[in-house]
Design a protein around this motif. Sequence first.
Motif, PDB file in Angstrom:
ATOM      1  N   ALA A  24       0.817  -1.209   0.000  1.00 47.54           N
ATOM      2  CA  ALA A  24       0.000   0.000   0.000  1.00 47.54           C
ATOM      3  C   ALA A  24       0.851   1.260   0.000  1.00 47.54           C
ATOM      4  O   ALA A  24       0.329   2.350  -0.222  1.00 47.54           O
ATOM      5  CB  ALA A  24      -0.921   0.012   1.215  1.00 47.54           C
ATOM      6  N   SER A  25       2.146   1.145   0.224  1.00 56.64           N
ATOM      7  CA  SER A  25       3.003   2.323   0.242  1.00 56.64           C
ATOM      8  C   SER A  25       3.332   2.746  -1.187  1.00 56.64           C
ATOM      9  O   SER A  25       3.328   1.932  -2.108  1.00 56.64           O
ATOM     10  CB  SER A  25       4.280   2.038   1.019  1.00 56.64           C
ATOM     11  OG  SER A  25       5.016   1.020   0.399  1.00 56.64           O
ATOM     12  N   PRO A  26       3.634   4.037  -1.381  1.00 62.12           N
ATOM     13  CA  PRO A  26       4.008   4.513  -2.720  1.00 62.12           C
ATOM     14  C   PRO A  26       5.272   3.793  -3.208  1.00 62.12           C
ATOM     15  O   PRO A  26       6.115   3.406  -2.389  1.00 62.12           O
ATOM     16  CB  PRO A  26       4.287   6.001  -2.516  1.00 62.12           C
ATOM     17  CG  PRO A  26       3.659   6.354  -1.216  1.00 62.12           C
ATOM     18  CD  PRO A  26       3.600   5.114  -0.408  1.00 62.12           C
ATOM     19  N   PRO A  27       5.403   3.614  -4.500  1.00 67.30           N
ATOM     20  CA  PRO A  27       6.566   2.873  -5.034  1.00 67.30           C
ATOM     21  C   PRO A  27       7.913   3.404  -4.556  1.00 67.30           C
ATOM     22  O   PRO A  27       8.827   2.626  -4.300  1.00 67.30           O
ATOM     23  CB  PRO A  27       6.429   3.023  -6.544  1.00 67.30           C
ATOM     24  CG  PRO A  27       4.969   3.222  -6.764  1.00 67.30           C
ATOM     25  CD  PRO A  27       4.476   3.992  -5.565  1.00 67.30           C
ATOM     26  N   ALA A  28       8.040   4.716  -4.417  1.00 63.57           N
ATOM     27  CA  ALA A  28       9.322   5.284  -3.997  1.00 63.57           C
ATOM     28  C   ALA A  28       9.658   4.947  -2.549  1.00 63.57           C
ATOM     29  O   ALA A  28      10.822   4.995  -2.157  1.00 63.57           O
ATOM     30  CB  ALA A  28       9.291   6.802  -4.172  1.00 63.57           C
TER      31      ALA A  28
END
Length: 63
Positions: free
Chosen positions: A3-7
Motif C-alpha cells: 500500500a506504500s508509494p513505489p518510492a
Amino acid sequence: MAASPPALRRPVAYGVTTLAVAGVVAAGGIPTALSWFAPVHLVELLLAHLLAGGDHPAPDRAA
C-alpha cells in the motif's frame, strides 16, 4: 508494504524487517540454538524480494 508509494517501498520494507527482528529478539523464550534462525530468515526474505527487481526492468543481455 504494497500500500506504500513505489518510492517508499524499500525503506518501508527495511523498517518492517527491523521491527520484526527486534520483536523476535525481544520475545524471548526461544532456545539459544535456534535464536539465530528468525532474524537470519527475515533478512533473507527481505533481500530475496529486493533483489527480485520488480521495480526495475531486467538488463538486456544481447548475446
